[in-house]
Design a protein around this motif. Structure first.
Motif, short mmCIF file in Angstrom:
data_model
loop_
_atom_site.label_atom_id
_atom_site.label_comp_id
_atom_site.label_asym_id
_atom_site.label_seq_id
_atom_site.Cartn_x
_atom_site.Cartn_y
_atom_site.Cartn_z
N PRO A 1 101.80 62.48 10.45
CA PRO A 1 101.41 63.54 9.40
C PRO A 1 99.83 63.50 9.09
O PRO A 1 99.29 62.69 9.43
N VAL B 1 113.44 76.36 11.15
CA VAL B 1 111.97 75.87 10.66
C VAL B 1 111.91 74.49 11.78
O VAL B 1 112.74 73.58 11.55
N ARG B 2 110.71 74.51 12.45
CA ARG B 2 110.68 73.23 13.28
C ARG B 2 110.15 72.35 12.66
O ARG B 2 109.01 72.54 11.66
N LYS B 3 110.10 71.21 12.64
CA LYS B 3 109.78 69.86 12.55
C LYS B 3 108.41 69.91 13.00
O LYS B 3 108.40 69.78 14.41
N PRO B 4 107.34 69.40 12.21
CA PRO B 4 105.96 69.47 13.18
C PRO B 4 106.08 68.08 14.03
O PRO B 4 106.64 66.87 13.59
N ARG B 5 105.19 68.17 14.98
CA ARG B 5 105.13 66.84 15.91
C ARG B 5 103.85 65.91 15.47
O ARG B 5 103.05 66.47 14.95
#
Length: 173
Positions: free
Chosen positions: A9, A2-6
């Motif tokens: 927020p 799972v990639r962390k959003p860039r």
């Protein structure tokens, strides 16, 4: 994986900021006033009493209305020297302009450059007569209102008198 959003927020940008509200007034700030003077009153005395009771210095910026029984000092220069004539006018006159100051004495301050001069208060007026003649001068006596007079003024505390032009020593500072 799972990639962390860039980036930031969602919803974190463009939030409204609370307004800046100044809840306290500075002691030396100017305060605007609209004064209504009733018919049959001495305009000069009403303004002076207002300034004295409020314990604030007052700067008259303008006025409108009709006055009568005006006593003025007009500057005249006769051939032999300098003098001024005092003249009392009877009849109705429309106010064209009115300005002046009503300075309240202040307690001596250690940093105050000089006391206020004794001629720091006064009221000048320009008026139009029934036939369109324009007359004016320094008010030295009664200035009776015939109609309600509307006076625009600004008041302030703690005036400081300065003598101009400045000395070379004061200019350097």
């Amino acid at each position: 994986v799972v990639r962390k959003p860039r980036g930031r927020p969602p919803g974190s940008k463009n939030k409204p900021k609370p307004p800046i509200i100044i809840t306290r007034e500075t002691g030396t700030g100017m305060r605007p006033h609209v004064l209504e003077i009733a018919s049959g009153c001495d305009v000069h005395e009403c303004i002076a009493t207002f300034a004295r009771r409020r314990q604030r210095s007052l700067c008259v910026l303008g006025a409108s209305g009709t006055v009568s029984n005006v006593t003025l000092r007009q500057p005249t220069v006769p051939p032999g020297g300098n003098s001024a004539s005092v003249l009392t006018l009877h009849g109705r006159f429309d106010i064209l302009s009115m300005s002046g100051t009503f300075m309240q004495p202040t307690a001596p301050q250690p940093l105050m450059p000089m006391p206020l001069p004794p001629t720091s208060s006064g009221l000048t007026i320009s008026m139009a007569g029934a036939q369109g003649q324009v007359i004016g001068g320094l008010v030295v006596g009664a200035l009776m209102s015939v109609s309600p007079i509307l006076v625009i003024a600004a008041s302030f505390l703690g005036p400081c008198a300065e003598r101009l032009p400045l000395d070379e020593h004061e200019q350097d500072q």
